[in-house]
Design a protein around this motif. Structure first.
Motif, PDB file in Angstrom:
ATOM      1  N   ILE A  72       5.888  -4.337   0.504  1.00 41.89           N
ATOM      2  CA  ILE A  72       5.146  -3.133   0.135  1.00 41.89           C
ATOM      3  C   ILE A  72       4.168  -2.750   1.241  1.00 41.89           C
ATOM      4  O   ILE A  72       4.000  -1.566   1.559  1.00 41.89           O
ATOM      5  CB  ILE A  72       4.422  -3.352  -1.203  1.00 41.89           C
ATOM      6  N   ALA A  73       3.541  -3.754   1.848  1.00 42.05           N
ATOM      7  CA  ALA A  73       2.622  -3.463   2.965  1.00 42.05           C
ATOM      8  C   ALA A  73       3.369  -2.808   4.113  1.00 42.05           C
ATOM      9  O   ALA A  73       2.849  -1.907   4.789  1.00 42.05           O
ATOM     10  CB  ALA A  73       1.950  -4.760   3.432  1.00 42.05           C
TER      11      ALA A  73
ATOM     12  N   ILE B  35      12.103   4.587   4.501  1.00 40.77           N
ATOM     13  CA  ILE B  35      11.210   3.702   5.231  1.00 40.77           C
ATOM     14  C   ILE B  35      11.243   2.327   4.581  1.00 40.77           C
ATOM     15  O   ILE B  35      11.517   2.189   3.396  1.00 40.77           O
ATOM     16  CB  ILE B  35       9.753   4.230   5.222  1.00 40.77           C
ATOM     17  N   GLY B  36      10.940   1.294   5.369  1.00 44.04           N
ATOM     18  CA  GLY B  36      10.843  -0.042   4.805  1.00 44.04           C
ATOM     19  C   GLY B  36      12.199  -0.641   4.469  1.00 44.04           C
ATOM     20  O   GLY B  36      13.257  -0.090   4.759  1.00 44.04           O
ATOM     21  N   THR B  37      12.149  -1.805   3.825  1.00 43.60           N
ATOM     22  CA  THR B  37      13.361  -2.527   3.444  1.00 43.60           C
ATOM     23  C   THR B  37      13.190  -3.140   2.066  1.00 43.60           C
ATOM     24  O   THR B  37      12.075  -3.336   1.594  1.00 43.60           O
ATOM     25  CB  THR B  37      13.648  -3.664   4.448  1.00 43.60           C
ATOM     26  N   TYR B  38      14.303  -3.427   1.425  1.00 42.54           N
ATOM     27  CA  TYR B  38      14.318  -4.116   0.131  1.00 42.54           C
ATOM     28  C   TYR B  38      13.528  -3.354  -0.939  1.00 42.54           C
ATOM     29  O   TYR B  38      12.883  -3.966  -1.778  1.00 42.54           O
ATOM     30  CB  TYR B  38      13.764  -5.543   0.256  1.00 42.54           C
TER      31      TYR B  38
ATOM     32  N   SER C 193       8.746  -4.771  -7.032  1.00 45.71           N
ATOM     33  CA  SER C 193       8.272  -4.129  -8.257  1.00 45.71           C
ATOM     34  C   SER C 193       8.145  -2.626  -8.040  1.00 45.71           C
ATOM     35  O   SER C 193       7.405  -2.168  -7.166  1.00 45.71           O
ATOM     36  CB  SER C 193       6.911  -4.717  -8.649  1.00 45.71           C
ATOM     37  N   SER C 194       8.871  -1.849  -8.832  1.00 44.20           N
ATOM     38  CA  SER C 194       8.852  -0.399  -8.661  1.00 44.20           C
ATOM     39  C   SER C 194       7.467   0.173  -8.947  1.00 44.20           C
ATOM     40  O   SER C 194       7.019   1.104  -8.282  1.00 44.20           O
ATOM     41  CB  SER C 194       9.895   0.257  -9.577  1.00 44.20           C
TER      42      SER C 194
ATOM     43  N   ALA D 112       4.473  -1.359  -8.588  1.00 42.36           N
ATOM     44  CA  ALA D 112       3.555  -1.671  -7.487  1.00 42.36           C
ATOM     45  C   ALA D 112       3.878  -0.845  -6.253  1.00 42.36           C
ATOM     46  O   ALA D 112       2.985  -0.359  -5.552  1.00 42.36           O
ATOM     47  CB  ALA D 112       3.628  -3.160  -7.158  1.00 42.36           C
ATOM     48  N   LEU D 113       5.175  -0.659  -5.971  1.00 44.63           N
ATOM     49  CA  LEU D 113       5.573   0.130  -4.806  1.00 44.63           C
ATOM     50  C   LEU D 113       5.127   1.581  -4.961  1.00 44.63           C
ATOM     51  O   LEU D 113       4.579   2.176  -4.029  1.00 44.63           O
ATOM     52  CB  LEU D 113       7.089   0.052  -4.623  1.00 44.63           C
ATOM     53  N   LYS D 114       5.350   2.144  -6.126  1.00 46.55           N
ATOM     54  CA  LYS D 114       4.966   3.542  -6.361  1.00 46.55           C
ATOM     55  C   LYS D 114       3.459   3.719  -6.235  1.00 46.55           C
ATOM     56  O   LYS D 114       2.982   4.667  -5.605  1.00 46.55           O
ATOM     57  CB  LYS D 114       5.432   3.987  -7.738  1.00 46.55           C
ATOM     58  N   ALA D 115       2.705   2.806  -6.832  1.00 45.75           N
ATOM     59  CA  ALA D 115       1.246   2.916  -6.761  1.00 45.75           C
ATOM     60  C   ALA D 115       0.761   2.825  -5.316  1.00 45.75           C
ATOM     61  O   ALA D 115      -0.119   3.583  -4.898  1.00 45.75           O
ATOM     62  CB  ALA D 115       0.602   1.823  -7.614  1.00 45.75           C
ATOM     63  N   ALA D 116       1.328   1.895  -4.546  1.00 41.39           N
ATOM     64  CA  ALA D 116       0.903   1.736  -3.151  1.00 41.39           C
ATOM     65  C   ALA D 116       1.263   2.958  -2.315  1.00 41.39           C
ATOM     66  O   ALA D 116       0.454   3.440  -1.518  1.00 41.39           O
ATOM     67  CB  ALA D 116       1.534   0.475  -2.560  1.00 41.39           C
ATOM     68  N   LEU D 117       2.476   3.479  -2.500  1.00 42.60           N
ATOM     69  CA  LEU D 117       2.904   4.637  -1.708  1.00 42.60           C
ATOM     70  C   LEU D 117       2.142   5.892  -2.109  1.00 42.60           C
ATOM     71  O   LEU D 117       1.751   6.694  -1.253  1.00 42.60           O
ATOM     72  CB  LEU D 117       4.409   4.854  -1.865  1.00 42.60           C
ATOM     73  N   ASP D 118       1.912   6.067  -3.411  1.00 46.78           N
ATOM     74  CA  ASP D 118       1.102   7.214  -3.842  1.00 46.78           C
ATOM     75  C   ASP D 118      -0.304   7.117  -3.266  1.00 46.78           C
ATOM     76  O   ASP D 118      -0.908   8.127  -2.884  1.00 46.78           O
ATOM     77  CB  ASP D 118       1.040   7.264  -5.368  1.00 46.78           C
ATOM     78  N   GLY D 119      -0.813   5.889  -3.212  1.00 45.01           N
ATOM     79  CA  GLY D 119      -2.157   5.695  -2.661  1.00 45.01           C
ATOM     80  C   GLY D 119      -2.238   6.062  -1.194  1.00 45.01           C
ATOM     81  O   GLY D 119      -3.196   6.695  -0.749  1.00 45.01           O
ATOM     82  N   VAL D 120      -1.219   5.678  -0.422  1.00 43.53           N
ATOM     83  CA  VAL D 120      -1.274   5.980   1.012  1.00 43.53           C
ATOM     84  C   VAL D 120      -1.049   7.471   1.258  1.00 43.53           C
ATOM     85  O   VAL D 120      -1.597   8.042   2.214  1.00 43.53           O
ATOM     86  CB  VAL D 120      -0.250   5.126   1.791  1.00 43.53           C
ATOM     87  N   VAL D 121      -0.274   8.142   0.404  1.00 45.55           N
ATOM     88  CA  VAL D 121      -0.126   9.596   0.532  1.00 45.55           C
ATOM     89  C   VAL D 121      -1.480  10.266   0.292  1.00 45.55           C
ATOM     90  O   VAL D 121      -1.901  11.153   1.057  1.00 45.55           O
ATOM     91  CB  VAL D 121       0.928  10.134  -0.463  1.00 45.55           C
ATOM     92  N   GLN D 122      -2.173   9.846  -0.761  1.00 46.83           N
ATOM     93  CA  GLN D 122      -3.501  10.402  -1.042  1.00 46.83           C
ATOM     94  C   GLN D 122      -4.457  10.118   0.114  1.00 46.83           C
ATOM     95  O   GLN D 122      -5.229  10.992   0.530  1.00 46.83           O
ATOM     96  CB  GLN D 122      -4.057   9.803  -2.340  1.00 46.83           C
ATOM     97  N   GLU D 123      -4.370   8.925   0.647  1.00 49.21           N
ATOM     98  CA  GLU D 123      -5.231   8.538   1.766  1.00 49.21           C
ATOM     99  C   GLU D 123      -4.989   9.427   2.982  1.00 49.21           C
ATOM    100  O   GLU D 123      -5.932   9.957   3.586  1.00 49.21           O
ATOM    101  CB  GLU D 123      -4.942   7.066   2.090  1.00 49.21           C
TER     102      GLU D 123
END
Length: 1010
Positions: free
Chosen positions: A545-546, A706-709, A714-715, A717-728
């Motif tokens: 996810i990172a 982007i990314g792998t696997y 966890s869908s 956790a992935l969604k929350a992290a990606l949404d967060g970086v878009v907002q950022e």
């Protein structure tokens, strides 16, 4: 004198090294004595002598690593040096921290030893094994060398605040900023994300080390767990308690991560967005509450069981305690024995075995009690269950595992071998294709058909690959724990922990021995295996996810190509190549379809030239999908023949991942209602180069390629992290409120779908916004929302003036306040004049400070971004340090630095200008032209956990394996990132090998091009 705190720190690190959801180093439950011993208690010996900051109220396990007192680097530091905060070694710790904050019910994990006898026994082991643990804080050694000096935090990505282009400008000015030469020695790791530097400065003196009583009481009521959240958080993150208190407070006040990172730096100790935003996978307290309610409803909840559940500090512990009581699960052997009344016999066996007579418990005719052997077996099962849930016992066995060589092993499954054999004899069957694909999938995992690795050395991508192979029933996986652990554990249990308190007969000793062996084999070993697998999987997911987050950030921050007309091409064979000509402001000028790969190419080429000349289009953007190489070859051939003269035409290849999905989405239909979906794809491809961020935010981040696997993590956790970086990204770049799309507006911190729609409707009804204050007139824009979003919204004077020529704003603005039904501040008079500060990153709450600063340096708001104002600011900072000026302005140095950035940045400044643009070219190279040893330049297309894929312009991306990305090949600024490279970065590479059959190119990194 300093050896004692260091030894204590080593012990604390040893038992808090793993993720809060995953740890196998934690206990499952606790009795009364253990629970009391765990609860945070002040340790005057450790705290009073080693620290003097208010953050000294932690318990012993949370003592921060104090720096050596010699060689203080700051002359202002009085007699005692300030302790240096230990820093986190991996993204996992940040992830745990933020989860606890974002969700007050998130799990916390404190792996402290529970018994003093074990502490004394393992003191030496703790010191010896400190450097051997996978996730021990590696920063301690650097902290020793660095001394107690105050240091500025090095951002993982320089764009996080707008000081990117001026970060070094004030490096030599004032005592508060440390020069780059003073930084500690760089490290370079692939297995971990970059390490965060946490600043320990005098600013923390006087900071609160506990939440306000009302907040703390509300938090305790929400958590209702047997651990202190702030204490746990401080240990997990390796940061000061006062920082944890501030973060909890800010998040509970509903502050967004971008707002905290930019405008509350002093409160969060310069942490970046990744450290604050990362999301935990499991909300432990909420799950515990749910489990308790379920057990209460089933009528099996006891006070002891509830206490055990509330003492759990990881999801593994909770599941282990809860699993025997789950609906549908078989009645455990221990529960059956307890139902027969044998719990008392088991208790007597341990307390007063000389009084126990098993024959007295025999009840002929009763199943389970009909003989002495059955009674003994029942007592064994109860003891085995007690052993498996005893915190001290589990701590011992986990410590023993840590000091042993535990491996994970994968092998090809019998079913996969059987399918492979069947595939060889399937040629005569009707559907050989399907069977062939199955065999192909099996062959993908050939590296793991006979694979063994140390549990602490396995790489994240290997873990995810093994998990996928196991889920497809191609691989079988097991964790191998040495037999020595079992023998050592059995001996310790019989001779120490589970030794009867008085004399016991031989047959009773045999019962205890059998119970210990049964507990290890049937209960503890499976739990350890599950825990190891869960820990590895979660660590791999977090790393994956990172990687997604970093790749997405760099993809969003590619520099826009402005000021030119662009032709977007969605290539294809049968249905032709879809064209979309876009104006410099991304307006659709023309759409068409040409058939470049059929007969009649000359006619289509003439059509293309006519369109290019008509719209003065000099840039072509080709999607990298089907027929990309052929379309590229077609354009390259025409360019080489100077077919488009007098235009100087060039083209680039861009990813079209997600374009087809977007073209049929409701957003695309709303934006381009009467257009064919295929033509919408061409529009999207062109806009991805004109303004990548504005276009990519319309697409689900998971579809951007982007990314792998991504399907193995966890869908949620992935969604929350990606949404967060878009907002950022959207927030830190900023949006021009008068021209940005509603879709882009949704991703600004503090806004959502409804508020973005309200802003767009207000803009349609009343015309352009003249200043930020007018946002308060928008429906649903309360004080908190305004506070969160205002700093990220820009009022660009150029777009405002162009809009004012077509709209008359004054009447509408004067009428709008009356529409608000007496909401106090909503009815105050809103100014109707333009404020120059509204075009900067300065938050409205700091306007009064900005105006005072302008008066001090002798400038005015109308000079923002001018060379004259920049010179005035530079002169003032040279004569007075930033800290001194901040004290004069009655503000913090962080806020003043942000104000300085806002005032000195040129009008229309975009942080993305520091990132690379798309590469336009005029010629073509094929894979057959490549030679081993050839030196080429390319751009990183994607990064994986095992290396970076580079587009070198031959239609296939080459792979730089992570073993070829060494420290000396990287710029200093990139040596703290896990793979150091990200999408969009230009690199110089050497061809190592070419495999045309498999379409693979091996590359070696020469250097990163700046």
């Amino acid at each position: 004198m300093m050896r004692r705190p260091r030894k204590t720190t080593a012990k604390a690190v040893k038992y808090t090294e793993v993720d809060s959801d995953l740890s196998i180093c934690q206990t499952l439950s606790s009795d009364d004595e253990d629970c009391k011993e765990w609860r945070p208690e002040p340790k005057p010996k450790a705290s009073s002598k080693t620290t003097r900051a208010p953050a000294t109220g932690e318990k012993k396990a949370a003592v921060k690593r104090a720096a050596k007192p010699k060689e203080p680097k700051e002359p202002k530091v009085p007699k005692e040096p300030k302790p240096r905060a230990p820093r986190k070694p991996a993204a996992g710790r940040k992830t745990q921290a933020t989860a606890l904050l974002k969700d007050p019910g998130a799990s916390g994990l404190v792996g402290t030893k529970r018994k003093k006898s074990d502490e004394s026994k393992n003191d030496d082991k703790a010191g010896k094994g400190e450097g051997e643990k996978l996730k021990d804080c590696p920063e301690e050694e650097r902290a020793k060398e660095a001394g107690p000096s105050t240091r500025m935090k090095e951002e993982r990505v320089s764009f996080i605040v707008s000081e990117a282009h001026q970060a070094d400008r004030w490096a030599g000015e004032g005592s508060s900023v440390v020069k780059k030469e003073e930084m500690v020695e760089e490290d370079f790791t692939f297995g971990e994300p970059c390490l965060k530097k946490q600043k320990t400065s005098g600013a923390c003196q006087g900071q609160q080390t506990a939440l306000p009583s009302s907040t703390a009481h509300a938090l305790r009521n929400e958590l209702n767990m047997n651990w202190d959240m702030i204490e746990v958080l401080s240990i997990l993150t390796c940061v000061e308690r006062w920082v944890c208190v501030n973060i909890v407070k800010l998040l509970r006040e509903e502050n967004t991560v971008p707002f905290m990172v930019r405008y509350r730096k002093e409160m969060i100790n310069q942490m970046d967005a990744d450290a604050v935003r990362d999301v935990q996978l499991v909300s432990l307290a909420k799950k515990t509450q749910s489990v308790i309610q379920t057990l209460k409803k089933d009528g099996v909840l006891t006070a002891e069981l509830e206490k055990d559940l509330r003492s759990c500090r990881s999801a593994d512990e909770l599941d282990h305690v809860y699993s025997p009581y789950k609906k549908g699960s078989k009645l455990t052997k221990a529960r059956r024995a307890k139902a027969l009344g044998l719990e008392e016999a088991a208790s007597i066996l341990m307390e007063t075995p000389h009084t126990l007579d098993l024959r007295a418990w025999v009840k002929p005719g009763t199943e389970g009690l009909s003989s002495v052997e059955e009674v003994a077996t029942g007592v064994e099962h109860i003891l085995a269950d007690m052993i498996a849930k005893d915190p001290e016992t589990l701590t011992y066995v986990k410590t023993s595992c840590e000091n042993s060589f535990v491996t994970i092993q994968s092998s090809v499954s019998k079913s996969a071998l059987k399918e492979k054999e069947q595939g060889k004899s399937v040629k005569d069957q009707k559907k050989p294709g399907a069977q062939q694909n199955k065999n192909k999938d099996i062959d993908k995992f050939h590296l793991y058909f006979d694979y063994t690795s140390n549990i602490q050395r396995i790489q994240p991508h290997q873990t995810l690959a093994i998990n996928r192979g196991e889920s497809l029933k191609i691989l079988t996986v097991k964790v191998n724990i040495p037999d020595r652990v079992k023998s050592d554990f059995t001996r310790w249990c019989i001779n120490n922990r589970w030794k009867p308190k008085t004399f016991a007969k031989g047959e009773l000793h045999a019962i205890i021995k059998n119970a210990v062996e049964d507990s290890y084999k049937r209960l503890i070993l499976p739990f350890l295996t599950r825990s190891y697998r869960t820990k590895l999987t979660s660590a791999a997911e977090k790393e994956s996810i990172a990687l997604f987050v970093r790749n997405l950030r760099q993809r969003l921050l590619v520099c826009p190509v402005r000021g030119c007309v662009i032709l977007g091409v969605d290539p294809g064979y049968r249905h032709g190549c879809k064209l979309a000509i876009l104006s410099p402001t991304s307006q659709i000028l023309h759409t068409d379809v040409v058939y470049l790969h059929n007969s009649g190419q000359q006619k289509e080429a003439e059509k293309l030239r006519h369109l290019m000349l008509k719209y003065s289009c000099t840039k072509v953007v080709i999607g990298n999908g089907t027929a990309c190489r052929e379309t590229e070859s077609f354009f390259a051939d025409l360019i080489s023949k100077r077919f488009f003269q007098p235009l100087d035409l060039s083209y680039c290849i861009t990813s079209e991942a997600g374009a087809s999905i977007y073209s049929v989405s409701p957003e695309a239909v709303k934006e381009m209602p009467d257009m064919d979906p295929n033509l919408r794809s061409a529009v999207s491809i062109g806009r991805r180069v004109q303004d990548p961020m504005a276009e990519l935010v319309k697409i689900d981040p998971k579809h951007i390629g982007i990314g792998t696997y991504q399907h193995d993590v966890s869908s949620g956790a992935l969604k929350a992290a990606l949404d967060g970086v878009v907002q950022e990204c959207v927030s830190f770049v900023g949006v021009d409120i008068n021209i940005c799309s509603e879709t882009l507006m949704r991703h600004v911190a503090g806004l959502n779908v409804g508020r973005a729609r309200s802003i767009a409707e207000w803009r349609e009804q009343n015309g352009s916004f003249i200043n930020r204050e007018q946002l308060k007139l928008v429906k649903g824009m309360g004080p908190k929302t305004y506070q969160q979003c205002a700093g990220f919204i820009r009022i660009n004077p150029q777009t405002l003036h162009s809009a004012q020529s077509t709209h008359h704003l004054a009447p509408a603005v004067s009428e709008k306040p009356a529409a608000k039904k007496g909401k106090g501040k909503a009815c105050v008079n809103i100014p109707t004049s333009f404020n120059p500060l509204d075009q900067t990153c300065i938050h409205p709450e700091s306007y009064h400070v900005a105006k005072r600063f302008l008066s001090v340096v002798g400038g005015s708001a109308d000079q923002i971004g001018s060379a004259g104002l920049q010179q005035c600011v530079e002169n003032k900072v040279k004569t007075s340090s930033v800290e001194e000026l901040a004290r004069t302005m009655d503000t913090t140095p962080e806020t003043l630095k942000l104000i300085i950035d806002g005032l000195t940045q040129p009008p229309g400044f975009d942080i993305r200008q520091n990132f690379g643009q798309a590469d336009f070219k005029q010629g073509i190279v094929s894979m057959s032209d490549l030679r081993v040893g050839a030196v080429l330049t390319g751009r990183v297309d994607n990064t994986a956990l095992f290396g970076a894929f580079v587009d070198i312009g031959v239609g296939r991306s080459g792979l730089i394996h992570k073993s070829n990305i060494s420290l000396d090949k990287l710029p200093v600024s990139q040596r703290r990132r896990s793979l150091a490279l990200g999408p969009g970065e230009r690199v110089e590479v050497r061809v190592l090998n070419v495999d045309p059959q498999r379409g693979r190119i091996g590359l070696d990194l020469i250097r990163v091009l700046q």
